[in-house]
Motif scaffolding. Structure first.
Motif, PDB file in Angstrom:
ATOM      1  N   ARG A  10       0.838  -1.204   0.000  1.00 29.69           N
ATOM      2  CA  ARG A  10       0.000   0.000   0.000  1.00 29.69           C
ATOM      3  C   ARG A  10       0.869   1.249   0.000  1.00 29.69           C
ATOM      4  NH1 ARG A  10      -5.372  -0.324   1.496  1.00 29.69           N
ATOM      5  NH2 ARG A  10      -6.106  -2.394   2.115  1.00 29.69           N
ATOM      6  N   TYR A  11       0.325   2.288  -0.634  1.00 28.85           N
ATOM      7  CA  TYR A  11       0.852   3.625  -0.453  1.00 28.85           C
ATOM      8  C   TYR A  11      -0.269   4.444   0.182  1.00 28.85           C
ATOM      9  CZ  TYR A  11       4.843   2.529  -3.462  1.00 28.85           C
ATOM     10  OH  TYR A  11       5.984   1.973  -3.992  1.00 28.85           O
ATOM     11  N   GLY A  12      -0.129   4.719   1.470  1.00 27.27           N
ATOM     12  CA  GLY A  12      -1.220   5.373   2.168  1.00 27.27           C
ATOM     13  C   GLY A  12      -2.431   4.456   2.212  1.00 27.27           C
ATOM     14  N   ARG A  13      -3.561   4.946   1.746  1.00 24.06           N
ATOM     15  CA  ARG A  13      -4.787   4.143   1.733  1.00 24.06           C
ATOM     16  C   ARG A  13      -4.944   3.361   0.436  1.00 24.06           C
ATOM     17  NH1 ARG A  13      -9.765   7.850   3.292  1.00 24.06           N
ATOM     18  NH2 ARG A  13     -10.773   5.798   3.100  1.00 24.06           N
ATOM     19  N   ARG A  14      -4.094   3.629  -0.530  1.00 22.76           N
ATOM     20  CA  ARG A  14      -4.248   2.978  -1.830  1.00 22.76           C
ATOM     21  C   ARG A  14      -3.534   1.635  -1.863  1.00 22.76           C
ATOM     22  NH1 ARG A  14      -1.975   4.629  -7.767  1.00 22.76           N
ATOM     23  NH2 ARG A  14      -3.169   3.076  -8.913  1.00 22.76           N
ATOM     24  N   LEU A  15      -4.258   0.584  -2.224  1.00 22.43           N
ATOM     25  CA  LEU A  15      -3.703  -0.748  -2.359  1.00 22.43           C
ATOM     26  C   LEU A  15      -3.122  -0.905  -3.764  1.00 22.43           C
ATOM     27  CD1 LEU A  15      -3.363  -3.552  -1.015  1.00 22.43           C
ATOM     28  CD2 LEU A  15      -5.579  -4.178  -2.011  1.00 22.43           C
TER      29      LEU A  15
END
Length: 213
Positions: A10-15
């Protein structure tokens, strides 16, 4: 053999990567193909230890392996970057010898001997004193490849190796990859070019962008 089991990132909330599995056999060329935003480069960065995975397991030769914790300790996995990342203030020879001298503690004489052998193999033996700005795109790529090979990696990864090259140079890259395969080098190639992938690869892994969350 390299195995990735249920890899997530993940980058932050993005999978970016969701429970991804793949296997690369020794001496095999694996191409990872997919559209922009599908996580191909992220996957390569996780395999090479430039990013830490958030879930799953990486196994090398039957043993758990964490490339992120391993980076700079030895030369298990090498990378040829899309933008080459050559040091602009160093000559071709110095670009290739720097890491073996610093990381592998090779003497300057040994590092230069190995570098010159690689440059000759890659038809760059008359370029050792030049600087990156004096090289063509294809020459920069071969220097980046020589620099990666100088670390004697077990696995060699490429990030979009044909993205900025014309068709003739693309064929040159194909020959280089297939030549290394003949030498037994395990290789992972990230590319958007399906035809190129099919020309070089023993196996092709297709990845798709995950929906926005």
């Amino acid at each position: 053999m390299l195995e990735l089991k249920a890899i997530s990132k993940r980058y932050g909330r993005r999978l970016i990567l969701d429970q991804l599995n793949l296997t690369v056999k020794d001496g095999e060329v694996l191409a990872i193909v997919g559209p922009s935003g599908a996580g191909k480069t992220t996957l390569l960065r996780c395999i090479s230890g430039l990013e830490r995975i958030d879930g799953g397991q990486i196994i090398l030769d039957g043993q758990a392996f964490d490339p992120y914790d391993n980076q700079n300790k030895d030369s298990v996995i090498g990378v040829v970057f899309q933008d080459f990342q050559l040091f602009p203030n160093l000559s071709v020879l110095d670009n290739i010898t720097l890491a073996p001298m610093l990381a592998l503690k090779h003497s300057k004489a040994d590092a230069e001997k190995q570098a010159r052998a690689l440059l000759e193999r890659l038809a760059l033996n008359d370029k050792e004193g030049l600087y990156p700005y004096q090289l063509s795109g294809g020459q920069k790529q071969r220097v980046a490849l020589a620099r990666a090979l100088a670390m004697k990696p077990k696995i060699l990864c490429y990030d979009e190796p044909t993205s900025a090259l014309d068709p003739d140079l693309r064929q040159e890259v194909e020959k280089l990859i297939l030549g290394l395969k003949a030498d037994g080098m395990t290789q992972i190639v990230v590319t958007h070019d399906l035809q190129f992938a099919e020309n070089i690869a023993d196996a092709v892994k297709h990845v798709d962008a995950l929906p926005e969350q």
